[in-house]
Design a protein around this motif. Structure first.
Motif, PDB file in Angstrom:
ATOM      1  N   ARG A  13       0.820  -1.218   0.000  1.00  0.00           N
ATOM      2  CA  ARG A  13       0.000   0.000   0.000  1.00  0.00           C
ATOM      3  C   ARG A  13       0.851   1.264   0.000  1.00  0.00           C
ATOM      4  O   ARG A  13       0.481   2.271  -0.595  1.00  0.00           O
ATOM      5  N   THR A  14       2.006   1.231   0.634  1.00  0.00           N
ATOM      6  CA  THR A  14       2.832   2.433   0.777  1.00  0.00           C
ATOM      7  C   THR A  14       4.004   2.497  -0.197  1.00  0.00           C
ATOM      8  O   THR A  14       4.717   3.496  -0.234  1.00  0.00           O
ATOM      9  N   ALA A  15       4.210   1.470  -0.993  1.00  0.00           N
ATOM     10  CA  ALA A  15       5.362   1.406  -1.898  1.00  0.00           C
ATOM     11  C   ALA A  15       5.252   2.400  -3.046  1.00  0.00           C
ATOM     12  O   ALA A  15       4.168   2.742  -3.499  1.00  0.00           O
ATOM     13  N   ILE A  16       6.408   2.825  -3.507  1.00  0.00           N
ATOM     14  CA  ILE A  16       6.505   3.657  -4.707  1.00  0.00           C
ATOM     15  C   ILE A  16       6.891   2.783  -5.898  1.00  0.00           C
ATOM     16  O   ILE A  16       6.429   2.998  -7.005  1.00  0.00           O
ATOM     17  N   SER A  17       7.715   1.785  -5.653  1.00  0.00           N
ATOM     18  CA  SER A  17       8.198   0.899  -6.706  1.00  0.00           C
ATOM     19  C   SER A  17       7.064   0.091  -7.335  1.00  0.00           C
ATOM     20  O   SER A  17       6.241  -0.503  -6.636  1.00  0.00           O
ATOM     21  N   VAL A  18       7.048   0.037  -8.656  1.00  0.00           N
ATOM     22  CA  VAL A  18       6.068  -0.769  -9.383  1.00  0.00           C
ATOM     23  C   VAL A  18       6.261  -2.243  -9.057  1.00  0.00           C
ATOM     24  O   VAL A  18       5.295  -2.996  -8.962  1.00  0.00           O
ATOM     25  N   ASN A  19       7.515  -2.664  -8.873  1.00  0.00           N
ATOM     26  CA  ASN A  19       7.789  -4.066  -8.540  1.00  0.00           C
ATOM     27  C   ASN A  19       7.099  -4.474  -7.241  1.00  0.00           C
ATOM     28  O   ASN A  19       6.657  -5.609  -7.094  1.00  0.00           O
ATOM     29  N   ILE A  20       7.042  -3.566  -6.297  1.00  0.00           N
ATOM     30  CA  ILE A  20       6.395  -3.859  -5.019  1.00  0.00           C
ATOM     31  C   ILE A  20       4.891  -3.630  -5.123  1.00  0.00           C
ATOM     32  O   ILE A  20       4.084  -4.490  -4.780  1.00  0.00           O
ATOM     33  N   GLU A  22       2.677  -3.167  -7.676  1.00  0.00           N
ATOM     34  CA  GLU A  22       1.833  -3.849  -8.654  1.00  0.00           C
ATOM     35  C   GLU A  22       2.203  -5.320  -8.855  1.00  0.00           C
ATOM     36  O   GLU A  22       1.331  -6.163  -8.967  1.00  0.00           O
ATOM     37  N   ARG A  23       3.488  -5.614  -8.913  1.00  0.00           N
ATOM     38  CA  ARG A  23       3.909  -6.998  -9.144  1.00  0.00           C
ATOM     39  C   ARG A  23       3.952  -7.813  -7.860  1.00  0.00           C
ATOM     40  O   ARG A  23       4.048  -9.030  -7.901  1.00  0.00           O
ATOM     41  N   LEU A  24       3.917  -7.105  -6.704  1.00  0.00           N
ATOM     42  CA  LEU A  24       3.972  -7.762  -5.392  1.00  0.00           C
ATOM     43  C   LEU A  24       5.210  -8.657  -5.276  1.00  0.00           C
ATOM     44  O   LEU A  24       5.146  -9.778  -4.766  1.00  0.00           O
ATOM     45  N   ASP A  25       6.347  -8.157  -5.758  1.00  0.00           N
ATOM     46  CA  ASP A  25       7.602  -8.902  -5.761  1.00  0.00           C
ATOM     47  C   ASP A  25       8.346  -8.657  -4.447  1.00  0.00           C
ATOM     48  O   ASP A  25       9.320  -7.914  -4.389  1.00  0.00           O
ATOM     49  N   PHE A  26       7.867  -9.270  -3.376  1.00  0.00           N
ATOM     50  CA  PHE A  26       8.482  -9.142  -2.056  1.00  0.00           C
ATOM     51  C   PHE A  26       8.000 -10.286  -1.173  1.00  0.00           C
ATOM     52  O   PHE A  26       7.063 -11.009  -1.534  1.00  0.00           O
ATOM     53  N   SER A  27       8.638 -10.428  -0.050  1.00  0.00           N
ATOM     54  CA  SER A  27       8.206 -11.385   0.971  1.00  0.00           C
ATOM     55  C   SER A  27       8.389 -10.739   2.328  1.00  0.00           C
ATOM     56  O   SER A  27       9.297  -9.931   2.524  1.00  0.00           O
ATOM     57  N   CYS A  28       7.537 -11.101   3.264  1.00  0.00           N
ATOM     58  CA  CYS A  28       7.622 -10.592   4.626  1.00  0.00           C
ATOM     59  C   CYS A  28       7.616 -11.759   5.597  1.00  0.00           C
ATOM     60  O   CYS A  28       6.872 -12.724   5.412  1.00  0.00           O
ATOM     61  N   ALA A  29       8.434 -11.648   6.630  1.00  0.00           N
ATOM     62  CA  ALA A  29       8.506 -12.711   7.633  1.00  0.00           C
ATOM     63  C   ALA A  29       8.960 -12.119   8.964  1.00  0.00           C
ATOM     64  O   ALA A  29       9.522 -11.028   9.011  1.00  0.00           O
ATOM     65  N   LEU A  30       8.728 -12.872  10.016  1.00  0.00           N
ATOM     66  CA  LEU A  30       9.117 -12.492  11.367  1.00  0.00           C
ATOM     67  C   LEU A  30      10.067 -13.568  11.878  1.00  0.00           C
ATOM     68  O   LEU A  30       9.790 -14.768  11.720  1.00  0.00           O
ATOM     69  N   PHE A  31      11.182 -13.141  12.493  1.00  0.00           N
ATOM     70  CA  PHE A  31      12.201 -14.071  12.960  1.00  0.00           C
ATOM     71  C   PHE A  31      12.494 -13.868  14.443  1.00  0.00           C
ATOM     72  O   PHE A  31      12.261 -12.788  14.986  1.00  0.00           O
ATOM     73  N   THR A  32      13.027 -14.894  15.081  1.00  0.00           N
ATOM     74  CA  THR A  32      13.455 -14.797  16.480  1.00  0.00           C
ATOM     75  C   THR A  32      14.763 -14.031  16.557  1.00  0.00           C
ATOM     76  O   THR A  32      15.392 -13.740  15.531  1.00  0.00           O
ATOM     77  N   SER A  33      15.192 -13.753  17.765  1.00  0.00           N
ATOM     78  CA  SER A  33      16.430 -12.993  17.955  1.00  0.00           C
ATOM     79  C   SER A  33      17.666 -13.749  17.479  1.00  0.00           C
ATOM     80  O   SER A  33      18.714 -13.152  17.244  1.00  0.00           O
ATOM     81  N   ASP A  34      17.571 -15.062  17.304  1.00  0.00           N
ATOM     82  CA  ASP A  34      18.713 -15.823  16.781  1.00  0.00           C
ATOM     83  C   ASP A  34      18.545 -16.178  15.303  1.00  0.00           C
ATOM     84  O   ASP A  34      19.320 -16.946  14.751  1.00  0.00           O
ATOM     85  N   GLY A  35      17.514 -15.628  14.655  1.00  0.00           N
ATOM     86  CA  GLY A  35      17.337 -15.822  13.218  1.00  0.00           C
ATOM     87  C   GLY A  35      16.420 -16.961  12.824  1.00  0.00           C
ATOM     88  O   GLY A  35      16.334 -17.296  11.651  1.00  0.00           O
ATOM     89  N   GLY A  36      15.726 -17.554  13.785  1.00  0.00           N
ATOM     90  CA  GLY A  36      14.785 -18.629  13.465  1.00  0.00           C
ATOM     91  C   GLY A  36      13.465 -18.069  12.942  1.00  0.00           C
ATOM     92  O   GLY A  36      12.972 -17.063  13.444  1.00  0.00           O
ATOM     93  N   LEU A  37      12.900 -18.718  11.961  1.00  0.00           N
ATOM     94  CA  LEU A  37      11.647 -18.270  11.357  1.00  0.00           C
ATOM     95  C   LEU A  37      10.486 -18.494  12.316  1.00  0.00           C
ATOM     96  O   LEU A  37      10.302 -19.584  12.848  1.00  0.00           O
ATOM     97  N   VAL A  38       9.681 -17.443  12.541  1.00  0.00           N
ATOM     98  CA  VAL A  38       8.485 -17.527  13.378  1.00  0.00           C
ATOM     99  C   VAL A  38       7.239 -17.569  12.500  1.00  0.00           C
ATOM    100  O   VAL A  38       6.378 -18.422  12.664  1.00  0.00           O
ATOM    101  N   ALA A  39       7.138 -16.616  11.571  1.00  0.00           N
ATOM    102  CA  ALA A  39       5.958 -16.534  10.704  1.00  0.00           C
ATOM    103  C   ALA A  39       6.356 -15.913   9.376  1.00  0.00           C
ATOM    104  O   ALA A  39       7.194 -15.021   9.334  1.00  0.00           O
ATOM    105  N   ASN A  40       5.739 -16.399   8.328  1.00  0.00           N
ATOM    106  CA  ASN A  40       5.957 -15.810   7.013  1.00  0.00           C
ATOM    107  C   ASN A  40       4.633 -15.753   6.268  1.00  0.00           C
ATOM    108  O   ASN A  40       3.730 -16.520   6.543  1.00  0.00           O
ATOM    109  N   ALA A  41       4.538 -14.812   5.363  1.00  0.00           N
ATOM    110  CA  ALA A  41       3.354 -14.691   4.524  1.00  0.00           C
ATOM    111  C   ALA A  41       3.652 -15.322   3.166  1.00  0.00           C
ATOM    112  O   ALA A  41       4.797 -15.310   2.718  1.00  0.00           O
TER     113      ALA A  41
END
Length: 80
Positions: A13-20, A22-41
């Motif tokens: 919603r807030t991106a300026i880049s067309v790649n983000i 319109e193309r939705l070319d990204f990933s989002c995730a949440l990690f622990t303090s030691d780098g372990g994956l908690v949640a990803n979309a």
């Protein structure tokens, strides 16, 4: 997974880049303090393999000797 999905909606919603925006070319995730994956979309799953390695590198880098380290409550945002 809900928090990672909300992160993605906010980014798109807030991106300026067309790649983000319109193309939705990204990933989002949440990690622990030691780098372990908690949640990803389910944005672009191929990003997740490299994402965990990038997060673990940052944790190691910022916690290495001579640096202040990552403190509780701090957040790291990365664009790899």
């Amino acid at each position: 997974m809900g928090i990672a999905e909300q992160m993605g909606r906010t980014l798109a919603r807030t991106a300026i880049s067309v790649n983000i925006k319109e193309r939705l070319d990204f990933s989002c995730a949440l990690f622990t303090s030691d780098g372990g994956l908690v949640a990803n979309a389910p944005h672009i799953p191929v990003h997740l393999g490299a994402m965990q390695a990038a997060v673990k590198f940052q944790v190691q880098y910022w916690n290495s000797e001579g640096r202040e380290g990552i403190k509780e409550g701090e957040v790291s945002v990365s664009n790899h």
